[in-house]
Design an enzyme around this catalytic site. Structure first.
Site, mmCIF file in Angstrom:
data_model
loop_
_atom_site.group_PDB
_atom_site.id
_atom_site.type_symbol
_atom_site.label_atom_id
_atom_site.label_comp_id
_atom_site.label_asym_id
_atom_site.label_seq_id
_atom_site.Cartn_x
_atom_site.Cartn_y
_atom_site.Cartn_z
ATOM 1 N N TYR A 177 -45.180 80.632 -68.751
ATOM 2 C CA TYR A 177 -45.240 80.272 -67.335
ATOM 3 C C TYR A 177 -45.906 81.392 -66.545
ATOM 4 O O TYR A 177 -45.289 82.049 -65.708
ATOM 5 C CB TYR A 177 -43.830 79.988 -66.823
ATOM 6 C CG TYR A 177 -43.783 79.074 -65.628
ATOM 7 C CD1 TYR A 177 -44.258 77.761 -65.704
ATOM 8 C CD2 TYR A 177 -43.262 79.511 -64.429
ATOM 9 C CE1 TYR A 177 -44.223 76.923 -64.616
ATOM 10 C CE2 TYR A 177 -43.210 78.674 -63.321
ATOM 11 C CZ TYR A 177 -43.687 77.387 -63.421
ATOM 12 O OH TYR A 177 -43.640 76.550 -62.324
ATOM 13 N N HIS A 264 -48.678 77.075 -59.459
ATOM 14 C CA HIS A 264 -48.699 75.837 -58.662
ATOM 15 C C HIS A 264 -50.010 75.679 -57.896
ATOM 16 O O HIS A 264 -50.302 74.593 -57.398
ATOM 17 C CB HIS A 264 -47.545 75.826 -57.653
ATOM 18 C CG HIS A 264 -46.199 75.613 -58.250
ATOM 19 N ND1 HIS A 264 -45.373 76.669 -58.601
ATOM 20 C CD2 HIS A 264 -45.524 74.480 -58.552
ATOM 21 C CE1 HIS A 264 -44.245 76.181 -59.093
ATOM 22 N NE2 HIS A 264 -44.309 74.873 -59.073
#
Length: 342
Positions: A177, A264
Site C-alpha cells: 500500500y 488515492h
C-alpha cells in the site's frame, strides 16, 4: 497469522480539505474522522478464517449494529435466514454484501473474498456522525455520515464493493500500500466496485456512469461522487471539498509523501485505463477487461511492488492468453492513451 492494514473509503486529503474549509461541527466531525483513520492505519487486524465446508454460491452474511459507539463488531442484528430489521442502513449493507458476493461468484467463480467462503460481516452505525467506511481485514464498517457533507455510507453499492474488494486483492496479489503498487491496490477496488454496480444494474460499459460513490455526497455538495473513472479529476468541485485532484495521465502523476505516496490520487490513471479498455471492448465490462484484470490480480507471479507499467503488461498478457490478440490490443491501447505505456 497474517495481518492486514485498514483501508478506508474517504481519503485523508478530502478530510483535510473539510477541516480547512468548513467550520464548527463539520470541521469537528472531519477532524475526528481523520484522527480515527490515522489511528486505524497504524493498527493491524487479524485476518478472519472462513467457516469449514463453505459451499460455493451460497453467501454467508452477518450484520452488526455499533449503536453509534466505536466498539466492533457491535450487536448482531441479522444473519442468514433471518428477516429484515427495518433499519435502512442494515438492509443496504446486507443487500450489497450479497450482490458483491454474487458478482464474484457468477463472474469469476470466486467463493467470497478469500475464495474459501469467508463470512461477510458488516457493522452499521459506527461512531457518531462518522464520515467514513472501512475494511479492517475482518469486516466492513460503515459510518452514518453527517447528512450535510456525506450521506450514510451504506447508500453506495460501489463503496461497499470497493472496500470488500480490498479483501480480494489482499488474498491474491498482496500489493503493498505505497506509491504505484498502492495506487493499483486502490484502483482495483474502484474497478471491481464499479463492476459490481454495473453487474447489479445489468449495465454495459456504455451505459455505466463510472462514478465511485454515487449518492454519497449530500444535497448541496457540488459533485457526482468521490471519483470518476472515465474522467479523473472531475468528480467534484465544491467549496468544502475543494476540486477533485486526481490525475488522468502519467504526465500529471503526483509525487507526494501524503496518502501513502498518493494511493488515492494516482489511482485515477489506471482507473481511466480500465475505463478506456472497457469502452473499446464494449458489452459488459466484467467479461473481457474485468476478466483480464481479475486474472492479473490472481497471478502469483505479479510482484507485490508492481508499478503501473508492470501491471499493464500483465493485463495485456492475460487478455491474449484468455481471449485473443484483439482484446489484448484494446487493453494495450488504453494503457498507451494514459501514458503508462509508450
Amino acid at each position: 497469522m497474517p495481518r492486514t492494514p485498514v483501508r478506508s473509503v474517504i481519503p485523508p486529503y478530502i478530510l483535510r480539505k473539510i477541516i480547512d474549509n468548513a467550520s464548527g461541527h463539520q470541521q469537528d466531525y472531519a477532524r475526528r474522522t481523520l484522527n480515527h483513520v490515522q489511528h486505524l492505519m497504524a493498527h493491524n487486524w487479524q485476518k478472519p478464517v472462513a467457516p469449514k465446508n463453505a459451499v460455493g454460491g451460497h453467501v454467508d452474511r452477518e450484520i452488526y449494529d455499533a449503536q453509534n459507539t466505536e466498539s466492533l463488531p457491535g450487536t448482531l442484528v441479522r444473519k442468514e435466514g433471518q428477516p429484515e430489521t427495518g433499519d435502512v442502513a442494515a438492509t443496504e449493507a446486507w443487500d450489497y454484501l450479497g450482490v458483491t458476493y454474487d458478482f464474484f461468484w457468477q463472474a469469476y467463480q470466486r467463493n467470497s473474498l478469500d475464495n474459501q467462503g469467508l463470512t461477510l460481516r458488516g457493522t452499521v452505525h459506527y461512531g457518531k456522525d462518522y464520515q467514513n467506511a472501512f475494511w479492517n481485514g475482518q469486516q466492513m464498517v460503515f459510518g452514518d455520515g453527517d447528512g450535510e457533507i456525506f450521506n450514510r455510507f451504506t447508500i453506495a453499492i460501489d463503496v461497499v464493493a470497493h472496500e470488500l474488494s480490498h479483501g480480494v486483492t489482499e488474498t491474491e496479489a498482496g500489493l503493498i500500500y505505497f506509491e504505484q503498487a498502492g495506487a493499483l491496490n486502490e484502483s482495483l477496488s474502484d474497478v471491481f466496485g464499479s463492476l459490481v454496480k454495473q453487474f447489479h444494474r445489468k449495465q454495459t460499459a456504455d451505459q455505466a456512469d463510472w462514478i465511485i460513490g454515487e449518492g454519497l455526497l449530500a444535497d448541496g455538495i457540488n459533485g457526482r461522487g468521490l471519483r470518476s473513472m472515465s474522467e479523473p479529476g472531475t468528480a467534484y468541485d465544491d467549496p468544502l471539498l475543494g476540486k477533485d485532484p486526481q490525475p488522468a495521465h502519467m504526465r500529471d502523476y503526483i509525487q507526494t509523501r501524503d496518502d501513502n505516496g498518493g494511493v488515492h490520487l494516482n489511482s485515477g490513471i489506471p482507473n481511466r485505463a480500465f475505463y478506456l479498455a472497457a469502452k473499446a471492448l464494449g458489452g459488459y465490462a466484467w467479461e473481457l477487461a474485468g476478466r483480464a484484470w481479475y486474472d492479473t490480480v490472481c497471478d502469483k507471479s505479479l510482484p507485490q511492488d508492481a508499478d503501473f507499467n508492470t501491471f499493464a503488461q500483465f493485463t495485456i498478457r492475460h487478455a491474449q492468453s484468455r481471449f485473443n490478440k484483439a482484446t489484448a490490443q484494446a487493453i494495450e491501447n488504453a494503457w498507451k492513451e494514459t501514458g503508462v505505456l509508450s
